[in-house]
Design an enzyme around this catalytic site. Sequence first.
Site, mmCIF file in Angstrom:
data_model
loop_
_atom_site.group_PDB
_atom_site.id
_atom_site.type_symbol
_atom_site.label_atom_id
_atom_site.label_comp_id
_atom_site.label_asym_id
_atom_site.label_seq_id
_atom_site.Cartn_x
_atom_site.Cartn_y
_atom_site.Cartn_z
ATOM 1 N N HIS A 134 -5.483 1.823 -4.543
ATOM 2 C CA HIS A 134 -4.785 1.423 -3.465
ATOM 3 C C HIS A 134 -4.409 0.032 -3.840
ATOM 4 C CE1 HIS A 134 -7.838 -0.729 -0.873
ATOM 5 N NE2 HIS A 134 -8.465 -0.502 -1.994
ATOM 6 N N CYS A 182 0.992 -1.300 0.010
ATOM 7 C CA CYS A 182 0.024 -0.075 -0.019
ATOM 8 C C CYS A 182 0.857 1.287 0.076
ATOM 9 C CB CYS A 182 -1.025 -0.042 1.148
ATOM 10 S SG CYS A 182 -0.243 0.078 2.878
ATOM 11 N N HIS A 237 -2.658 1.680 6.720
ATOM 12 C CA HIS A 237 -3.103 1.285 5.309
ATOM 13 C C HIS A 237 -3.217 2.716 4.668
ATOM 14 C CE1 HIS A 237 -4.417 -0.986 1.706
ATOM 15 N NE2 HIS A 237 -5.294 0.044 1.567
#
Length: 347
Positions: free
Chosen positions: A323, A263, A311
């Site tokens: 993402h 990520c 994240h």
Amino acid sequence: MASHRRPSPSGLGRTARVSVLSAAAASAAAALSAAPAGADPHDGPSGVRARVDRLYEQAERATEQYNAATERRERLRTCAERIQESVARGQQQVNRMRDGLAGLAGAQYRAGGIDPALALLLSGDPETYLDKASILDRIGSRQAGRLRALQEAQRSLRQQRAEAATRLAELERSRADVARHKKAVERRLAVARRLLNSLPAEEREAFAGSSRDGGRADGAEGFDALTGQVPASSRAAAAVAAARAAVGRPYIWGMAGPGGFDCSGLTQWSYRQAGVAIPRTSQAQRHAGRQVPLSQARPGDLVTYRSDASHVGMYMGNGQVVHAPYPGARVRYDPVGMIPGATVTRV
């Protein structure tokens, strides 16, 4: 990296541990020891999916810890190499100073080997002798200065060697940290794969293809109004273009492109294509610019999730982020409200 179909607890608090094993690695190890080795037949598909979600979330945290440890290892390696080069140059300087002092001391000894009073008495030209004696005094003074300089150079060299030894020891500890975080990630992913493999094929496909949010996350109200914004700057526009071009590439934990991403690797790589350096980890990226309200998000803004920022994605406009979700998935679009605890950062 974690599957984000539903809000999940942001537990896994940090616990005290020696520097060789970070707090996050300790909590990761504790969670792993409690992780199931296989699916409980009484769980049913939804229970298995929930457990896989948690494992992916834990693996994502461990991945960011791995990224941080890797980044620290590289900094330490660069620092250690720089100090070692400085030590080598310092040793060369000390050797040259020693050689110069040895030659100067020998010349002075040879010139002043006879008693000065007797030399003056025997000299046919007292004035010449006195000139020579003055030169010898100056040589003695210069030798003393050189000796002091040599001693200072030796002291500095000792300090540099001690610092190099410290950095090299830290580097070894950092390498051990990286290895531990790597194992923590791989173990969680292995358990998640076993759980997924216990599901029927259609359930596995549904898991991989379903939307990340599974409904709105807490605090996501108002996202539908985030439509049609333009990037806040030309560099944000370039980062958006890079992130868009990365859609479809695989999630690979610990990677920052171009063939695969985790990520934070995706967002770092995207901004690198725009000529902007941002930190490697999602936690550091949360503070890589100015935080703005969710209602003011614009394309190119970084969106970090959960209280621990474990994240991160890039806001693309129209209520969507791009993402890298989790292993087995590919870089994709998902609703910006997919996970609770969103924070928007404008680089």
